[in-house]
Design a protein around this motif. Sequence first.
Motif, PDB file in Angstrom:
ATOM      1  N   GLY A   1      76.745  81.341  44.979  1.00  0.00           N
ATOM      2  CA  GLY A   1      75.722  82.380  45.087  1.00  0.00           C
ATOM      3  C   GLY A   1      74.557  81.973  44.208  1.00  0.00           C
ATOM      4  O   GLY A   1      73.833  81.056  44.545  1.00  0.00           O
ATOM      5  N   ALA A   2      74.386  82.673  43.080  1.00  0.00           N
ATOM      6  CA  ALA A   2      73.375  82.321  42.079  1.00  0.00           C
ATOM      7  C   ALA A   2      71.959  82.300  42.652  1.00  0.00           C
ATOM      8  O   ALA A   2      71.223  81.338  42.459  1.00  0.00           O
ATOM      9  N   GLY A   3      71.629  83.324  43.404  1.00  0.00           N
ATOM     10  CA  GLY A   3      70.234  83.433  43.848  1.00  0.00           C
ATOM     11  C   GLY A   3      70.073  83.654  45.337  1.00  0.00           C
ATOM     12  O   GLY A   3      69.283  84.474  45.775  1.00  0.00           O
ATOM     13  N   ILE A   4      70.829  82.904  46.147  1.00  0.00           N
ATOM     14  CA  ILE A   4      70.796  83.063  47.598  1.00  0.00           C
ATOM     15  C   ILE A   4      72.220  83.411  48.011  1.00  0.00           C
ATOM     16  O   ILE A   4      73.155  82.705  47.631  1.00  0.00           O
ATOM     17  N   TYR A   5      72.388  84.508  48.775  1.00  0.00           N
ATOM     18  CA  TYR A   5      73.735  85.028  49.008  1.00  0.00           C
ATOM     19  C   TYR A   5      74.117  85.035  50.474  1.00  0.00           C
ATOM     20  O   TYR A   5      73.294  85.321  51.348  1.00  0.00           O
TER      21      TYR A   5
ATOM     22  N   ASP B   1      58.769  85.899  46.974  1.00  0.00           N
ATOM     23  CA  ASP B   1      60.206  85.893  46.683  1.00  0.00           C
ATOM     24  C   ASP B   1      60.459  86.624  45.361  1.00  0.00           C
ATOM     25  O   ASP B   1      59.512  87.084  44.698  1.00  0.00           O
ATOM     26  N   GLY B   2      61.696  86.722  44.981  1.00  0.00           N
ATOM     27  CA  GLY B   2      62.057  87.458  43.774  1.00  0.00           C
ATOM     28  C   GLY B   2      61.448  86.868  42.519  1.00  0.00           C
ATOM     29  O   GLY B   2      60.982  87.600  41.643  1.00  0.00           O
TER      30      GLY B   2
ATOM     31  N   ASP C   1      66.078  78.872  37.284  1.00  0.00           N
ATOM     32  CA  ASP C   1      65.030  78.699  38.290  1.00  0.00           C
ATOM     33  C   ASP C   1      63.974  79.795  38.164  1.00  0.00           C
ATOM     34  O   ASP C   1      62.774  79.561  38.293  1.00  0.00           O
ATOM     35  N   ARG C   2      64.451  81.000  37.926  1.00  0.00           N
ATOM     36  CA  ARG C   2      63.511  82.114  37.776  1.00  0.00           C
ATOM     37  C   ARG C   2      62.676  81.923  36.518  1.00  0.00           C
ATOM     38  O   ARG C   2      61.477  82.192  36.503  1.00  0.00           O
ATOM     39  N   LEU C   3      63.322  81.441  35.468  1.00  0.00           N
ATOM     40  CA  LEU C   3      62.606  81.184  34.224  1.00  0.00           C
ATOM     41  C   LEU C   3      61.493  80.167  34.468  1.00  0.00           C
ATOM     42  O   LEU C   3      60.367  80.316  33.992  1.00  0.00           O
ATOM     43  N   SER C   4      61.825  79.161  35.240  1.00  0.00           N
ATOM     44  CA  SER C   4      60.852  78.113  35.522  1.00  0.00           C
ATOM     45  C   SER C   4      59.629  78.685  36.250  1.00  0.00           C
ATOM     46  O   SER C   4      58.481  78.371  35.909  1.00  0.00           O
ATOM     47  N   VAL C   5      59.875  79.540  37.224  1.00  0.00           N
ATOM     48  CA  VAL C   5      58.752  80.156  37.952  1.00  0.00           C
ATOM     49  C   VAL C   5      57.972  81.072  37.009  1.00  0.00           C
ATOM     50  O   VAL C   5      56.738  81.074  36.973  1.00  0.00           O
ATOM     51  N   LEU C   6      58.716  81.820  36.214  1.00  0.00           N
ATOM     52  CA  LEU C   6      58.067  82.742  35.280  1.00  0.00           C
ATOM     53  C   LEU C   6      57.136  81.979  34.338  1.00  0.00           C
ATOM     54  O   LEU C   6      56.027  82.417  34.038  1.00  0.00           O
ATOM     55  N   ARG C   7      57.571  80.796  33.894  1.00  0.00           N
ATOM     56  CA  ARG C   7      56.733  79.985  33.002  1.00  0.00           C
ATOM     57  C   ARG C   7      55.456  79.559  33.707  1.00  0.00           C
ATOM     58  O   ARG C   7      54.377  79.552  33.112  1.00  0.00           O
TER      59      ARG C   7
END
Lengths: 337, 223
Positions: B95-99, B157-158, B187-193
């Motif tokens: 999972g971990a993001g896409i389910y 996306d999220g 991955d989300r952290l990377s986008v957030l940065r």
Amino acid sequence: MADLTGMEVVNSSLYDGSNAIGEAVRMAARSTGRRKILIPKSLHPDRLSVLRNYSEPSGISIERVDYDKETGSLDMGDLESKLDNATAALYYEVPSFFGTLDPEATRLPDKCHSQGALAIVAFDPISLGGLKGPGDYNADIAVAEGQSISTEMNYGGPLLGIIGCRGETLVRQLPGRIIGKTTTLDGKSPAYSMVLQTREQHIRRERATSNICTNEALLAIGAAVYLSLLGPHGLKQLFETIKTKTEYAMMKLSQVPGLTAPRFKSHFYQEFVVGFNRSKASEVNRRLLSEGIHGGKVLSAEFPDLGESSLLCVTEMTSQESIDQLSEKLKEILGGI
Amino acid sequence: MSTQLLGAEKEASVQKVNKNSHPFIPNTSESIRRKMLEAIGVGSIEELYSDIPSEVRVSHPLKIPAFNSEQEVLTHIEALLSQNQSTKEIPTFLGAGIYNHYVPAAVKAIVSRVEFQTAYTPYQAEISQGLLQALFEFQSIIADLTGMEVVNSSLYDGSNAIGEAVRMAARSTGRRKILIPKCLHPDRLSVLRNYSEPARRPTRPTKQRSLRASCKHCSSSSQ
């Protein structure tokens, strides 16, 4: 399609190839006033069954012309004895159901005409990339199954019936719809309309040429796109690819002990018959399937004259590796049975 | 083979067609290409790329195998794809993001309608009533579910939604510090940065300062 077949008029499609044969046969009977139709004994049993549905209720009799045991082509002697002035039409196929290209094919229409009969020729659309169209050798009605140029196999349907003809009298007998190109009232812009629709919903029921005039619009459009995309060069290339692969497959299989490939002495396109000298064709197919290979159509029951035999098909989709694989597996299977 | 059956006239018509030009793709024909270049006053296709610095252009041929036909390309790609092991063939616990959820067939059928599928942004919004209504329903349902007063008609996306949320917070409070859990998906952290750090650079009015996605942990939280 008219361009490809050499016909003057092609309608906007019918249900499928078999239904096109039925309509062609009825057209021939109506326009000649005769009730006898000659067909090759090698006709696909499914097509024969549809043809009977079309012809028997209207009193058209079907006579089968035998095939030459050596070549698989029409037996000319048998044809001569059956083709007479009571014959409405001779129907035949190029290539035949056995995949053979009959060298006499181009001469048969004139032979029919000398008896006042029509020639109905079933063609394979892709083969016209390299072969003459039926109209080029004076056939009166051309029919085809157009699945191969419009859609994938899809478990056997939907299919695309193609029918075209030459001559004013036959055009009036053509079932279904013909779309024509004209101009708007002011004569300035091109416009299209249904110029002929001899169907029972539109004209008196008893005057309708057929009660089954449904066309396969979506697949007909697909075929137009397919042929436009390939163009004459692509279609010729495709024809040559299939022809070459057919020859390669026959060459490989001719080296398999216990197998006669091809079963006939002729030229072939896309399909050919193989004979099994000591094994049952259905058993060979069962074994092939367990090895992950779909064999050909078993002919033994419907064509007992041929002995144990199958009709194999090769297209541009058949890789050289898979032909080699088939030949290797057949060696194992036929060696072991 | 039986020469009677071979189409000689077809042979002639085939000869006229250039193998590499396509009857329905005008720019595959050399003469049409030349006309098009003339019309825009350019000497060659290469000239069209002259404003791209040569050091950023690929000078070697692309590492793509040569194919003769669409059919060959498809066969090659299908062979590559057949190496995939899909969740229809084997069980998955990933999972971990896409389910891996079941989406009812009606969803696909409805979003496949051309009125929806081809509508990117309704540039003539007032004639796209159906699309507008569908998006309105989306917003209302999500607002209802979340208890928010307003939900927009969606973002990419999220992860991108997190980035936008953080920037909204910074703009509206005038503060530059954001707290995030250390267990945020990398991955989300990377986008957030990507969304937050560039705000450090004063591109426009000088006062814009760094929007640090800063918690004590997060600077060391990526792998």
